[in-house]
Design a protein around this motif. Structure first.
Motif, PDB file in Angstrom:
ATOM      1  N   ARG A 280      17.946  30.816  19.451  1.00 58.21           N
ATOM      2  CA  ARG A 280      16.719  31.602  19.327  1.00 58.21           C
ATOM      3  C   ARG A 280      15.761  31.354  20.487  1.00 58.21           C
ATOM      4  O   ARG A 280      15.223  32.292  21.059  1.00 58.21           O
TER       5      ARG A 280
ATOM      6  N   LYS B  73      12.897  40.616  24.803  1.00 55.81           N
ATOM      7  CA  LYS B  73      12.405  41.431  23.691  1.00 55.81           C
ATOM      8  C   LYS B  73      12.027  42.850  24.086  1.00 55.81           C
ATOM      9  O   LYS B  73      11.418  43.562  23.310  1.00 55.81           O
TER      10      LYS B  73
ATOM     11  N   GLU C 126      21.517  39.845  26.586  1.00 56.52           N
ATOM     12  CA  GLU C 126      20.664  38.859  25.911  1.00 56.52           C
ATOM     13  C   GLU C 126      19.722  39.544  24.929  1.00 56.52           C
ATOM     14  O   GLU C 126      19.471  39.030  23.835  1.00 56.52           O
ATOM     15  N   THR C 127      19.215  40.709  25.320  1.00 56.84           N
ATOM     16  CA  THR C 127      18.320  41.466  24.450  1.00 56.84           C
ATOM     17  C   THR C 127      19.071  41.973  23.226  1.00 56.84           C
ATOM     18  O   THR C 127      18.552  41.954  22.109  1.00 56.84           O
TER      19      THR C 127
ATOM     20  N   TRP D  68      13.394  45.941  23.936  1.00 52.61           N
ATOM     21  CA  TRP D  68      14.568  46.475  23.245  1.00 52.61           C
ATOM     22  C   TRP D  68      15.318  47.544  24.035  1.00 52.61           C
ATOM     23  O   TRP D  68      16.467  47.848  23.739  1.00 52.61           O
TER      24      TRP D  68
ATOM     25  N   ASN E 291      19.354  39.025  20.872  1.00 51.14           N
ATOM     26  CA  ASN E 291      18.059  38.744  20.266  1.00 51.14           C
ATOM     27  C   ASN E 291      17.749  39.773  19.185  1.00 51.14           C
ATOM     28  O   ASN E 291      17.345  39.430  18.076  1.00 51.14           O
TER      29      ASN E 291
ATOM     30  N   TYR F 255      17.850  38.071  15.665  1.00 52.31           N
ATOM     31  CA  TYR F 255      16.549  37.466  15.407  1.00 52.31           C
ATOM     32  C   TYR F 255      15.428  38.449  15.088  1.00 52.31           C
ATOM     33  O   TYR F 255      14.389  38.033  14.609  1.00 52.31           O
ATOM     34  N   ARG F 256      15.598  39.737  15.325  1.00 51.57           N
ATOM     35  CA  ARG F 256      14.590  40.709  14.912  1.00 51.57           C
ATOM     36  C   ARG F 256      14.482  40.688  13.394  1.00 51.57           C
ATOM     37  O   ARG F 256      13.416  40.736  12.819  1.00 51.57           O
TER      38      ARG F 256
ATOM     39  N   GLY G 246      22.263  27.340  17.159  1.00 47.93           N
ATOM     40  CA  GLY G 246      22.697  28.538  17.877  1.00 47.93           C
ATOM     41  C   GLY G 246      24.194  28.517  18.129  1.00 47.93           C
ATOM     42  O   GLY G 246      24.977  27.993  17.322  1.00 47.93           O
TER      43      GLY G 246
ATOM     44  N   GLU H  85      16.329  30.377  23.563  1.00 51.26           N
ATOM     45  CA  GLU H  85      16.803  30.935  24.827  1.00 51.26           C
ATOM     46  C   GLU H  85      16.788  32.462  24.829  1.00 51.26           C
ATOM     47  O   GLU H  85      16.646  33.093  25.882  1.00 51.26           O
ATOM     48  N   LEU H  86      16.932  33.082  23.661  1.00 51.82           N
ATOM     49  CA  LEU H  86      16.977  34.551  23.582  1.00 51.82           C
ATOM     50  C   LEU H  86      15.610  35.183  23.334  1.00 51.82           C
ATOM     51  O   LEU H  86      15.427  36.377  23.560  1.00 51.82           O
ATOM     52  N   LYS H  87      14.639  34.400  22.896  1.00 51.77           N
ATOM     53  CA  LYS H  87      13.318  34.927  22.544  1.00 51.77           C
ATOM     54  C   LYS H  87      12.635  35.716  23.670  1.00 51.77           C
ATOM     55  O   LYS H  87      12.016  36.740  23.407  1.00 51.77           O
TER      56      LYS H  87
END
Length: 141
Positions: free
Chosen positions: A96, A103, A111-112, A105, A115, A119-120, A54, A98-100
């Motif tokens: 990933r 979600k 942070e969202t 959106w 992510n 990572y989407r 990360g 820490e940001l998972k």
């Protein structure tokens, strides 16, 4: 009055996270990443897809050049080659895992945003950042 530099982030394979500078060739761009230019701030994420952890550093773009589009190819993601000089090292982990949890959106959280952008769709890329996301990341370096 000149426009102040914008902030970006890159998720890529970073073999030496302690280096003083990096070169990234023909990187995919999304979410206004194609607008990156010399002098812009960039946060570097070592891609977990390649064994990275990360966020590793903050830097400044020292060169940026658009990659020419291929002839006869209709749909192409804009790509850019950049070099970056390190200006700070990450002092806390942000990747990933820490940001998972971020979600939802539509919650407007920085942070969202990270992510979603990284990572989407888990490909490596350069992305433009909102001021809130850049401020969040600055607290990690």
């Amino acid at each position: 009055m000149p426009e102040r530099p914008r902030s970006y982030a890159i998720k890529a394979e970073i073999a030496d996270s302690g280096a003083g500078s990096w070169a990234f060739a023909a990187q995919k761009t999304m979410y206004d990443g194609r607008r990156i230019a010399v002098g812009d701030v960039i946060y570097l994420f070592a891609s977990e897809n390649e064994g990275g952890a990360g966020l590793v550093a903050r830097g400044v773009v020292t060169s940026a050049e658009d990659t020419p589009r291929l002839p006869d190819v209709e749909r192409q993601t804009p790509r850019v080659s950049i070099t970056v000089k390190r200006t700070a090292v990450a002092t806390r982990r942000l990747g990933r895992a820490e940001l998972k949890p971020f979600k939802d959106w539509d919650d407007g959280r920085p942070e969202t945003e990270l992510n979603f952008k990284f990572y989407r769709q888990a490909t490596n890329k350069i992305v433009g950042l909102s001021p809130a996301a850049a401020e969040l990341l600055s607290g990690f370096c």
